[in-house]
Motif scaffolding. Structure first.
Motif, PDB file in Angstrom:
ATOM      1  N   ILE A  27       0.835  -1.204   0.000  1.00  0.00           N
ATOM      2  CA  ILE A  27       0.000   0.000   0.000  1.00  0.00           C
ATOM      3  C   ILE A  27       0.867   1.252   0.000  1.00  0.00           C
ATOM      4  O   ILE A  27       0.632   2.195  -0.778  1.00  0.00           O
ATOM      5  N   THR A  28       1.900   1.295   0.856  1.00  0.00           N
ATOM      6  CA  THR A  28       2.719   2.503   0.961  1.00  0.00           C
ATOM      7  C   THR A  28       3.645   2.691  -0.238  1.00  0.00           C
ATOM      8  O   THR A  28       4.076   3.809  -0.522  1.00  0.00           O
ATOM      9  N   VAL A  29       3.959   1.627  -0.956  1.00  0.00           N
ATOM     10  CA  VAL A  29       4.812   1.748  -2.143  1.00  0.00           C
ATOM     11  C   VAL A  29       3.992   2.118  -3.370  1.00  0.00           C
ATOM     12  O   VAL A  29       4.431   2.922  -4.200  1.00  0.00           O
ATOM     13  N   PHE A  30       2.781   1.575  -3.497  1.00  0.00           N
ATOM     14  CA  PHE A  30       2.034   1.721  -4.746  1.00  0.00           C
ATOM     15  C   PHE A  30       0.739   2.527  -4.641  1.00  0.00           C
ATOM     16  O   PHE A  30       0.187   2.906  -5.670  1.00  0.00           O
ATOM     17  N   VAL A  31       0.244   2.806  -3.439  1.00  0.00           N
ATOM     18  CA  VAL A  31      -1.061   3.460  -3.342  1.00  0.00           C
ATOM     19  C   VAL A  31      -0.982   4.744  -2.507  1.00  0.00           C
ATOM     20  O   VAL A  31      -0.981   5.850  -3.046  1.00  0.00           O
ATOM     21  N   LEU A  32      -0.950   4.627  -1.204  1.00  0.00           N
ATOM     22  CA  LEU A  32      -0.950   5.776  -0.304  1.00  0.00           C
ATOM     23  C   LEU A  32       0.248   5.727   0.621  1.00  0.00           C
ATOM     24  O   LEU A  32       0.623   4.647   1.101  1.00  0.00           O
ATOM     25  N   GLN A  33       0.835   6.899   0.862  1.00  0.00           N
ATOM     26  CA  GLN A  33       1.973   6.965   1.769  1.00  0.00           C
ATOM     27  C   GLN A  33       1.822   8.170   2.687  1.00  0.00           C
ATOM     28  O   GLN A  33       1.521   9.268   2.226  1.00  0.00           O
ATOM     29  N   PRO A  34       2.009   7.992   3.986  1.00  0.00           N
ATOM     30  CA  PRO A  34       1.994   9.150   4.880  1.00  0.00           C
ATOM     31  C   PRO A  34       3.305   9.931   4.790  1.00  0.00           C
ATOM     32  O   PRO A  34       4.361   9.363   4.495  1.00  0.00           O
ATOM     33  N   TYR A  35       3.228  11.222   5.022  1.00  0.00           N
ATOM     34  CA  TYR A  35       4.411  12.085   4.948  1.00  0.00           C
ATOM     35  C   TYR A  35       4.245  13.203   5.958  1.00  0.00           C
ATOM     36  O   TYR A  35       3.157  13.787   6.083  1.00  0.00           O
ATOM     37  N   GLU A  36       5.317  13.501   6.685  1.00  0.00           N
ATOM     38  CA  GLU A  36       5.309  14.624   7.631  1.00  0.00           C
ATOM     39  C   GLU A  36       6.076  15.788   7.027  1.00  0.00           C
ATOM     40  O   GLU A  36       7.219  15.632   6.583  1.00  0.00           O
ATOM     41  N   VAL A  37       5.437  16.948   6.975  1.00  0.00           N
ATOM     42  CA  VAL A  37       6.034  18.133   6.384  1.00  0.00           C
ATOM     43  C   VAL A  37       7.175  18.636   7.263  1.00  0.00           C
ATOM     44  O   VAL A  37       7.034  18.727   8.488  1.00  0.00           O
ATOM     45  N   ASN A  38       8.289  18.973   6.616  1.00  0.00           N
ATOM     46  CA  ASN A  38       9.445  19.519   7.323  1.00  0.00           C
ATOM     47  C   ASN A  38       9.769  20.902   6.775  1.00  0.00           C
ATOM     48  O   ASN A  38       9.641  21.150   5.570  1.00  0.00           O
ATOM     49  N   GLY A  39      10.211  21.800   7.638  1.00  0.00           N
ATOM     50  CA  GLY A  39      10.641  23.111   7.199  1.00  0.00           C
ATOM     51  C   GLY A  39       9.489  24.048   6.893  1.00  0.00           C
ATOM     52  O   GLY A  39       8.315  23.713   7.051  1.00  0.00           O
ATOM     53  N   SER A  40       9.838  25.248   6.403  1.00  0.00           N
ATOM     54  CA  SER A  40       8.849  26.319   6.229  1.00  0.00           C
ATOM     55  C   SER A  40       8.568  26.647   4.763  1.00  0.00           C
ATOM     56  O   SER A  40       7.883  27.620   4.483  1.00  0.00           O
ATOM     57  N   MET A  79       0.102  19.719  -5.582  1.00  0.00           N
ATOM     58  CA  MET A  79       1.134  19.716  -4.544  1.00  0.00           C
ATOM     59  C   MET A  79       1.664  18.296  -4.445  1.00  0.00           C
ATOM     60  O   MET A  79       0.887  17.344  -4.281  1.00  0.00           O
ATOM     61  N   VAL A  80       2.978  18.166  -4.569  1.00  0.00           N
ATOM     62  CA  VAL A  80       3.575  16.844  -4.702  1.00  0.00           C
ATOM     63  C   VAL A  80       4.753  16.690  -3.743  1.00  0.00           C
ATOM     64  O   VAL A  80       5.355  17.673  -3.301  1.00  0.00           O
ATOM     65  N   VAL A  81       5.064  15.439  -3.441  1.00  0.00           N
ATOM     66  CA  VAL A  81       6.286  15.106  -2.709  1.00  0.00           C
ATOM     67  C   VAL A  81       7.257  14.506  -3.715  1.00  0.00           C
ATOM     68  O   VAL A  81       6.875  13.668  -4.544  1.00  0.00           O
ATOM     69  N   ILE A  82       8.505  14.955  -3.667  1.00  0.00           N
ATOM     70  CA  ILE A  82       9.513  14.480  -4.613  1.00  0.00           C
ATOM     71  C   ILE A  82      10.703  13.879  -3.868  1.00  0.00           C
ATOM     72  O   ILE A  82      10.974  14.200  -2.709  1.00  0.00           O
ATOM     73  N   ASP A  83      11.388  12.997  -4.568  1.00  0.00           N
ATOM     74  CA  ASP A  83      12.675  12.468  -4.129  1.00  0.00           C
ATOM     75  C   ASP A  83      13.736  13.391  -4.709  1.00  0.00           C
ATOM     76  O   ASP A  83      13.883  13.504  -5.927  1.00  0.00           O
ATOM     77  N   SER A  84      14.471  14.083  -3.848  1.00  0.00           N
ATOM     78  CA  SER A  84      15.408  15.105  -4.307  1.00  0.00           C
ATOM     79  C   SER A  84      16.763  14.539  -4.747  1.00  0.00           C
ATOM     80  O   SER A  84      17.658  15.308  -5.087  1.00  0.00           O
ATOM     81  N   GLY A  85      16.912  13.225  -4.775  1.00  0.00           N
ATOM     82  CA  GLY A  85      18.171  12.641  -5.251  1.00  0.00           C
ATOM     83  C   GLY A  85      18.200  12.585  -6.761  1.00  0.00           C
ATOM     84  O   GLY A  85      18.162  11.500  -7.366  1.00  0.00           O
ATOM     85  N   LYS A 115      15.374  13.951   2.507  1.00  0.00           N
ATOM     86  CA  LYS A 115      15.539  13.768   1.066  1.00  0.00           C
ATOM     87  C   LYS A 115      14.253  14.035   0.313  1.00  0.00           C
ATOM     88  O   LYS A 115      14.251  14.233  -0.898  1.00  0.00           O
ATOM     89  N   TYR A 116      13.130  14.065   1.011  1.00  0.00           N
ATOM     90  CA  TYR A 116      11.830  14.215   0.371  1.00  0.00           C
ATOM     91  C   TYR A 116      11.312  15.633   0.582  1.00  0.00           C
ATOM     92  O   TYR A 116      11.256  16.115   1.710  1.00  0.00           O
TER      93      TYR A 116
END
Length: 207
Positions: A27-40, A79-85, A115-116
């Protein structure tokens, strides 16, 4: 309870635990993943965890991953989450490491939460973006951005977003490290679209 019954019981709970872990991982790899916002960088839309103030927790959101995994492209305003690598190819191993379950096990620095990034899509492939008199123009049209509090003061050179990329910015335009510094982002590094803020409870929101 006999020894046989005891070991059968242990075996049952082990199998159940493995099945639950496998389902959660899928589920977390292919459907839904929780994410905690960091920074401002996404204020005021999202409040991020402050490393200097332990009492300030970051907003928690779910990101929806399935459409992008099936080939859909991020759209303007998402609004998206990205892998910054960006220098690393996005392999299936990298996608597995996106899962918070794997990150709890793998504590290596390169796969830490820092990294995200969470950002907003300002330009899609083929768009031309310019900064004129304090406003961002997309294909010659000034953007209406009610989510911005402070007018952007740092200019950037006009850019045409290449195929397979998106141009991302944080809503806190004067305090965000984004495509203005690193350039357009490859779409295969977009982990998922922010779909729901579930914490804090008084700010629960669908996007």
């Amino acid at each position: 309870m006999t020894y046989k019954d005891f070991f059968l019981e242990i075996g049952y709970w082990i199998r159940t635990t493995l099945v639950v872990f496998a389902c959660s991982l899928l589920i977390t790899v292919f459907v839904l993943q929780p994410y905690e916002v960091n920074g401002s960088s996404m204020e005021p839309t999202f409040i991020g965890e402050d490393p200097h103030n332990k009492e300030q927790e970051g907003d928690r959101v779910f990101i929806f991953k399935t459409p992008y995994l099936l080939g859909s492209e991020p759209k303007y305003g998402d609004m998206v989450v990205i892998d910054s690598g960006f220098s690393e190819k996005r392999t299936i191993i990298k996608r597995l490491k996106d899962s918070p379950l794997i990150r709890m096990i793998d504590k290596t620095k390169q796969d830490s939460d820092s990294k995200y990034w969470i950002k907003r899509v300002i330009g899609e492939a083929g768009d031309t973006l310019e900064f004129i008199d304090g406003y961002i123009y997309r294909n010659g049209v000034p953007l209406a951005e009610p989510y911005i509090i402070d007018q952007m003061v740092f200019p950037f050179e006009p850019v045409e977003v290449p195929e397979g990329h998106v141009f991302l910015m944080g809503d806190n335009r004067n305090n965000s490290y984004d495509s203005r510094q690193v350039g357009p982002i490859p779409t295969d590094h977009v982990v998922g679209k922010v779909s729901f803020r579930y914490y804090p409870f008084n700010r629960m929101t669908m996007f």
